[in-house]
Design a protein around this motif. Structure first.
Motif, PDB file in Angstrom:
ATOM      1  N   PRO A   1       0.758  -1.601   0.092  1.00  0.00           N
ATOM      2  CA  PRO A   1      -0.207  -0.172  -0.021  1.00  0.00           C
ATOM      3  C   PRO A   1       0.712   1.499   0.566  1.00  0.00           C
ATOM      4  O   PRO A   1       0.550   2.537  -0.413  1.00  0.00           O
ATOM      5  N   LEU A   2       1.692   1.504   0.290  1.00  0.00           N
ATOM      6  CA  LEU A   2       3.181   2.231   0.511  1.00  0.00           C
ATOM      7  C   LEU A   2       3.966   2.054  -0.650  1.00  0.00           C
ATOM      8  O   LEU A   2       4.815   3.566  -1.011  1.00  0.00           O
ATOM      9  N   GLY A   3       3.971   1.640  -1.365  1.00  0.00           N
ATOM     10  CA  GLY A   3       4.764   1.660  -2.515  1.00  0.00           C
ATOM     11  C   GLY A   3       5.112  -0.207  -3.239  1.00  0.00           C
ATOM     12  O   GLY A   3       4.711  -0.658  -2.646  1.00  0.00           O
ATOM     13  N   THR A   4       6.847  -0.152  -4.242  1.00  0.00           N
ATOM     14  CA  THR A   4       6.630  -1.375  -4.405  1.00  0.00           C
ATOM     15  C   THR A   4       8.376  -1.402  -3.427  1.00  0.00           C
ATOM     16  O   THR A   4       8.896  -0.025  -4.261  1.00  0.00           O
ATOM     17  N   VAL A   5       8.633  -2.811  -3.033  1.00  0.00           N
ATOM     18  CA  VAL A   5      10.202  -2.834  -2.013  1.00  0.00           C
ATOM     19  C   VAL A   5      10.477  -3.039  -3.617  1.00  0.00           C
ATOM     20  O   VAL A   5      10.576  -3.766  -3.861  1.00  0.00           O
ATOM     21  N   ALA A   6      11.679  -2.534  -4.024  1.00  0.00           N
ATOM     22  CA  ALA A   6      13.185  -2.606  -4.999  1.00  0.00           C
ATOM     23  C   ALA A   6      14.370  -3.066  -4.589  1.00  0.00           C
ATOM     24  O   ALA A   6      14.701  -4.355  -5.538  1.00  0.00           O
ATOM     25  N   GLU A   7      14.741  -3.911  -2.980  1.00  0.00           N
ATOM     26  CA  GLU A   7      15.390  -3.982  -2.879  1.00  0.00           C
ATOM     27  C   GLU A   7      15.118  -4.880  -0.887  1.00  0.00           C
ATOM     28  O   GLU A   7      14.999  -3.987   0.089  1.00  0.00           O
ATOM     29  N   LEU A   8      15.716  -5.982  -0.948  1.00  0.00           N
ATOM     30  CA  LEU A   8      15.521  -6.640   0.437  1.00  0.00           C
ATOM     31  C   LEU A   8      16.257  -7.671   0.714  1.00  0.00           C
ATOM     32  O   LEU A   8      16.894  -8.570  -0.044  1.00  0.00           O
ATOM     33  N   GLU A   9      16.660  -7.020   2.141  1.00  0.00           N
ATOM     34  CA  GLU A   9      17.980  -8.269   2.679  1.00  0.00           C
ATOM     35  C   GLU A   9      17.211  -8.771   3.736  1.00  0.00           C
ATOM     36  O   GLU A   9      17.137  -7.598   5.047  1.00  0.00           O
ATOM     37  N   ILE A  10      17.559  -9.972   4.204  1.00  0.00           N
ATOM     38  CA  ILE A  10      17.277 -10.799   5.677  1.00  0.00           C
ATOM     39  C   ILE A  10      18.955 -10.694   6.295  1.00  0.00           C
ATOM     40  O   ILE A  10      19.200 -12.207   5.199  1.00  0.00           O
ATOM     41  N   PHE A  11      19.581 -11.175   7.253  1.00  0.00           N
ATOM     42  CA  PHE A  11      19.921 -11.385   7.801  1.00  0.00           C
ATOM     43  C   PHE A  11      19.244 -12.709   9.444  1.00  0.00           C
ATOM     44  O   PHE A  11      18.808 -11.546   9.793  1.00  0.00           O
ATOM     45  N   LEU A  12      19.540 -13.856   9.421  1.00  0.00           N
ATOM     46  CA  LEU A  12      19.265 -14.304   9.990  1.00  0.00           C
ATOM     47  C   LEU A  12      19.823 -14.162  11.267  1.00  0.00           C
ATOM     48  O   LEU A  12      21.176 -14.703  11.432  1.00  0.00           O
ATOM     49  N   VAL A  13      19.522 -14.349  12.695  1.00  0.00           N
ATOM     50  CA  VAL A  13      20.341 -14.562  13.658  1.00  0.00           C
ATOM     51  C   VAL A  13      19.808 -14.814  14.762  1.00  0.00           C
ATOM     52  O   VAL A  13      18.912 -15.049  15.231  1.00  0.00           O
ATOM     53  N   ASP A  14      21.148 -15.351  15.858  1.00  0.00           N
ATOM     54  CA  ASP A  14      20.494 -16.477  16.333  1.00  0.00           C
ATOM     55  C   ASP A  14      21.126 -15.798  18.416  1.00  0.00           C
ATOM     56  O   ASP A  14      21.915 -15.618  18.299  1.00  0.00           O
ATOM     57  N   GLN A  15      19.935 -15.665  18.800  1.00  0.00           N
ATOM     58  CA  GLN A  15      20.722 -14.692  19.597  1.00  0.00           C
ATOM     59  C   GLN A  15      20.197 -15.174  21.565  1.00  0.00           C
ATOM     60  O   GLN A  15      19.123 -15.379  22.032  1.00  0.00           O
ATOM     61  N   ALA A  16      21.039 -16.096  21.722  1.00  0.00           N
ATOM     62  CA  ALA A  16      20.641 -17.516  23.195  1.00  0.00           C
ATOM     63  C   ALA A  16      19.303 -18.647  22.862  1.00  0.00           C
ATOM     64  O   ALA A  16      19.061 -18.330  23.834  1.00  0.00           O
ATOM     65  N   GLY A  17      19.043 -18.415  21.389  1.00  0.00           N
ATOM     66  CA  GLY A  17      18.645 -20.286  21.180  1.00  0.00           C
ATOM     67  C   GLY A  17      17.176 -19.001  20.519  1.00  0.00           C
ATOM     68  O   GLY A  17      16.121 -20.129  20.129  1.00  0.00           O
ATOM     69  N   HIS A  18      16.761 -17.695  20.214  1.00  0.00           N
ATOM     70  CA  HIS A  18      15.893 -17.059  19.944  1.00  0.00           C
ATOM     71  C   HIS A  18      16.259 -16.595  18.570  1.00  0.00           C
ATOM     72  O   HIS A  18      17.313 -15.447  18.887  1.00  0.00           O
ATOM     73  N   HIS A  19      15.161 -16.290  18.204  1.00  0.00           N
ATOM     74  CA  HIS A  19      15.705 -16.401  16.255  1.00  0.00           C
ATOM     75  C   HIS A  19      15.077 -14.532  16.026  1.00  0.00           C
ATOM     76  O   HIS A  19      14.086 -14.733  16.510  1.00  0.00           O
ATOM     77  N   GLN A  20      16.030 -14.520  15.554  1.00  0.00           N
ATOM     78  CA  GLN A  20      15.710 -12.809  14.853  1.00  0.00           C
ATOM     79  C   GLN A  20      16.179 -12.603  13.563  1.00  0.00           C
ATOM     80  O   GLN A  20      16.867 -13.005  12.885  1.00  0.00           O
ATOM     81  N   ALA A  21      15.339 -12.015  13.336  1.00  0.00           N
ATOM     82  CA  ALA A  21      16.228 -11.458  11.695  1.00  0.00           C
ATOM     83  C   ALA A  21      15.646  -9.988  11.988  1.00  0.00           C
ATOM     84  O   ALA A  21      14.913  -9.205  11.907  1.00  0.00           O
ATOM     85  N   MET A  22      17.131  -9.207  11.104  1.00  0.00           N
ATOM     86  CA  MET A  22      17.670  -8.182  10.601  1.00  0.00           C
ATOM     87  C   MET A  22      16.856  -8.116   8.974  1.00  0.00           C
ATOM     88  O   MET A  22      17.697  -8.196   8.483  1.00  0.00           O
TER      89      MET A  22
END
Length: 90
Positions: free
Chosen positions: A27-48
């Motif tokens: 609704p706000l426009g078009t994603v031109a580029e996207l990079e996602i990095f997965l991080v594991d913080q003491a067994g807790h999964h996060q994505a940057m």
């Protein structure tokens, strides 16, 4: 309806996060580029997530409407990924 950043937190994996981010940004426009990095913080999964839209105006709308900031010229947010329900043998 949950705010977009809250909706991202319901994603359990990289594929669902990627597709959900594209849908929520539409609704706000078009994603031109996207990079996602997965991080594991003491067994807790996060994505940057680092991305930018097709125009600076679209970037500005995402920043304003979602409350996200920039890092190195990219929009950025950190998402806590919900673990999938454990699978038990039947």
């Amino acid at each position: 309806m949950k705010p977009p950043l809250e909706q991202l937190k319901t994603c359990a994996d990289l594929d669902s996060l990627r597709s959900t981010l594209h849908v929520l940004c539409a609704p706000l426009g078009t994603v031109a580029e996207l990079e996602i990095f997965l991080v594991d913080q003491a067994g807790h999964h996060q994505a940057m997530c680092f991305w930018h839209m097709q125009s600076k105006d679209e970037d500005a709308r995402v920043m304003r409407d979602w409350g996200v900031g920039r890092f190195g010229g990219e929009l950025v947010t950190v998402v806590d990924l919900e673990p999938k329900e454990p699978e038990y043998p039947t």
